[in-house]
Design a protein around this motif. Structure first.
Motif, short mmCIF file in Angstrom:
data_model
loop_
_atom_site.label_atom_id
_atom_site.label_comp_id
_atom_site.label_asym_id
_atom_site.label_seq_id
_atom_site.Cartn_x
_atom_site.Cartn_y
_atom_site.Cartn_z
N LYS A 199 -2.55 -8.83 -6.87
CA LYS A 199 -1.95 -8.03 -5.91
C LYS A 199 -3.06 -7.77 -4.90
CE LYS A 199 1.84 -7.92 -8.52
NZ LYS A 199 3.10 -8.62 -7.95
N ASP A 213 2.12 -4.70 -11.08
CA ASP A 213 2.29 -3.26 -10.31
C ASP A 213 2.22 -2.34 -11.32
OD1 ASP A 213 2.22 -4.51 -8.01
OD2 ASP A 213 4.31 -4.43 -7.85
N VAL A 228 -1.28 -1.33 -12.21
CA VAL A 228 -2.02 -0.70 -11.10
C VAL A 228 -1.54 0.94 -10.87
CG1 VAL A 228 -2.35 -0.60 -8.50
CG2 VAL A 228 -2.12 -2.85 -9.88
N ILE A 229 -0.27 0.99 -10.95
CA ILE A 229 0.20 2.39 -10.54
C ILE A 229 -0.13 3.31 -12.00
CG2 ILE A 229 2.49 3.80 -10.63
CD1 ILE A 229 3.66 1.36 -9.11
N THR A 280 0.89 -1.02 0.01
CA THR A 280 -0.01 -0.02 -0.02
C THR A 280 0.88 1.20 0.03
OG1 THR A 280 -1.51 -1.14 1.28
CG2 THR A 280 -1.66 1.17 1.21
N SER A 285 -4.74 -5.45 -11.46
CA SER A 285 -3.43 -6.45 -11.05
C SER A 285 -4.12 -7.93 -11.50
CB SER A 285 -3.25 -6.62 -9.61
OG SER A 285 -4.25 -6.70 -8.49
N ASN A 345 -3.75 -4.59 -1.52
CA ASN A 345 -3.46 -3.51 -0.83
C ASN A 345 -4.36 -3.65 0.52
OD1 ASN A 345 -5.76 -2.66 -1.97
ND2 ASN A 345 -5.03 -0.55 -2.24
N VAL A 400 -6.84 -1.92 -7.49
CA VAL A 400 -5.74 -2.94 -7.52
C VAL A 400 -6.54 -4.26 -7.99
CG1 VAL A 400 -4.22 -4.22 -5.81
CG2 VAL A 400 -4.74 -1.82 -5.45
N VAL A 441 -5.23 6.65 -2.72
CA VAL A 441 -4.60 5.47 -3.14
C VAL A 441 -4.70 4.50 -2.04
CG1 VAL A 441 -2.18 4.43 -3.78
CG2 VAL A 441 -3.06 6.61 -4.62
N TYR A 444 2.50 1.69 -3.59
CA TYR A 444 1.57 2.17 -4.29
C TYR A 444 1.49 3.80 -4.11
CZ TYR A 444 0.16 -2.38 -5.84
OH TYR A 444 0.17 -3.70 -6.47
N THR A 470 2.95 6.73 -7.01
CA THR A 470 1.86 7.23 -7.51
C THR A 470 1.79 8.72 -6.98
OG1 THR A 470 0.31 5.56 -7.25
CG2 THR A 470 -0.47 7.55 -7.42
#
Length: 284
Positions: free
Chosen positions: A237, A154, A157-158, A69, A233, A239, A229, A222, A72, A76
Motif C-alpha cells: 500500500k 489496510d 495499517v489502520i 491517505t 502493508s 500514501n 504504511v 497520519v 487512512y 483512524t
C-alpha cells in the motif's frame, strides 16, 4: 520611554523569532524553492519550472495515493476519537480521586516509553498467518484456515495507526473534560436530562476544543506518516508519505519537494476547515 519599551519587547521576542525563522520558515521556503527545480537521472539543476507539479497533477497515481491517505486519516480519526473520548470520559467523570486519575492516565502513556517502530512491529507476529490471532481463532473453531487479511493489509495499517496515535486524542479531550464544572452536569440532571442528553448537550459542546486539538494531531500525524504504511502493508500500500520517501530514495528531490508542498497545503486546508467549527483560542 515608549520607544524603550518597544525595543525591550522586540528584544524579548527576538530569540523565539530567530528559532521560528531558522527551524520552521526557512526549511519550508527551501522546500518550496527546490520543488520548482529540475532533475534528470544523474543530476539536479536549479530552475523555475512547473514540471514537477504538472507531472503530479497529471498522474492518476497521485489521486489514488491522496485518496488512500485521506482514507487512512478519516478511519483512524473516527476510531481514535471513539476510543479516546471513551477513555477520557471514564477518567474525568467516573474516577473520583485525582490520585487515581493520575495513575490511570500515566498507565495510558506507558506504551509511549518505547519506540513507535517497536510498538508497530510487535503486531506482525500477532497478526501473521501463523500468528497468535490466527492460531487462537483456529483453536476456538471460529475459522478453519488462517485469515490472510490480518497482516499486510489496510486493516493492519489502520490498527497500527490507532495503536500509535490514540493517546494524542485522549490527552487534549481529557484535559478539556477535567475542567468542566461538575455543577453544570448536576444542573442538567436536576432539570430532568438523561445521561445521553447531558452528554449531547453539555459534555460534548464543552469538549469541542479538546476534540479539535486531538483531531488536528491525529490527522496531521497520519497524513505525514510513511513508515507505518510500509511495514504494516508489506510495501503493498502507499500514501503520500511513502510517495515522498520513494522519490527521496531515488534522489528525485525536486519531485519529493513538490509532493511535500502539496501535502503541506492539503494539511493546512484541512486544519483551516477544522478550525472553522470551533474557536480554540477563545474557548480555551
Amino acid at each position: 520611554m515608549e520607544k524603550t519599551r518597544n525595543l525591550v519587547t522586540y528584544l524579548q521576542a527576538a530569540p523565539l523569532a530567530v528559532v521560528l525563522l531558522g527551524f520552521l520558515i526557512a526549511p519550508i521556503v527551501m522546500i518550496v524553492i527546490v520543488s520548482f527545480w529540475g532533475a534528470t537521472e544523474f543530476s539536479i539543476y536549479p530552475a523555475f519550472q512547473f514540471d514537477n507539479y504538472a507531472f503530479l497533477f497529471g498522474s492518476p497515481v497521485t489521486y489514488k495515493v491522496f485518496f488512500a491517505t485521506f482514507k487512512y486519516a478519516i478511519i483512524t480519526w473516527a476510531l481514535t476519537l471513539s476510543i479516546g473520548f471513551t477513555i477520557a470520559y471514564f477518567l474525568a467523570f467516573h474516577i473520583r480521586t485525582q490520585a487515581i486519575q493520575t495513575v490511570l492516565f500515566l498507565l495510558c502513556t506507558i506504551p509511549f516509553l518505547t519506540s513507535n517502530i517497536i510498538r508497530m512491529i510487535s503486531w506482525i507476529p500477532f497478526l501473521g498467518r501463523n500468528g497468535i490471532a490466527n492460531q487462537a481463532l483456529i483453536s476456538w473453531g471460529v475459522i478453519d484456515v488462517p485469515l490472510e487479511w490480518l497482516l499486510y493489509s489496510d486493516f493492519a495499517v489502520i490498527l497500527a495507526f490507532v495503536h500509535l496515535y490514540t493517546l494524542f486524542m485522549v490527552v487534549p479531550i481529557f484535559n478539556t473534560m477535567i475542567r468542566i464544572d461538575k455543577s453544570l452536569i448536576e444542573a442538567a440532571y436536576d432539570n430532568g436530562a438523561s445521561g445521553f442528553q447531558t452528554l449531547k448537550h453539555v459534555i460534548i459542546p464543552l469538549t469541542k476544543p479538546g476534540i479539535m486539538i486531538g483531531t488536528i494531531f491525529v490527522v496531521t500525524l497520519v497524513m505525514g506518516d510513511f513508515i507505518t504504511v510500509r511495514f504494516m502493508s508489506g510495501s503493498q500500500k502507499a500514501n503520500v508519505g511513502r510517495l515522498i520517501s520513494n522519490d527521496i530514495s531515488l534522489l528525485q528531490y525536486p519531485s519529493a519537494a513538490a509532493t511535500a508542498v502539496i501535502l503541506l497545503c492539503t494539511v493546512l486546508i484541512v486544519i483551516g476547515v477544522l478550525l472553522r467549527f470551533v474557536n480554540i483560542r477563545k474557548e480555551l
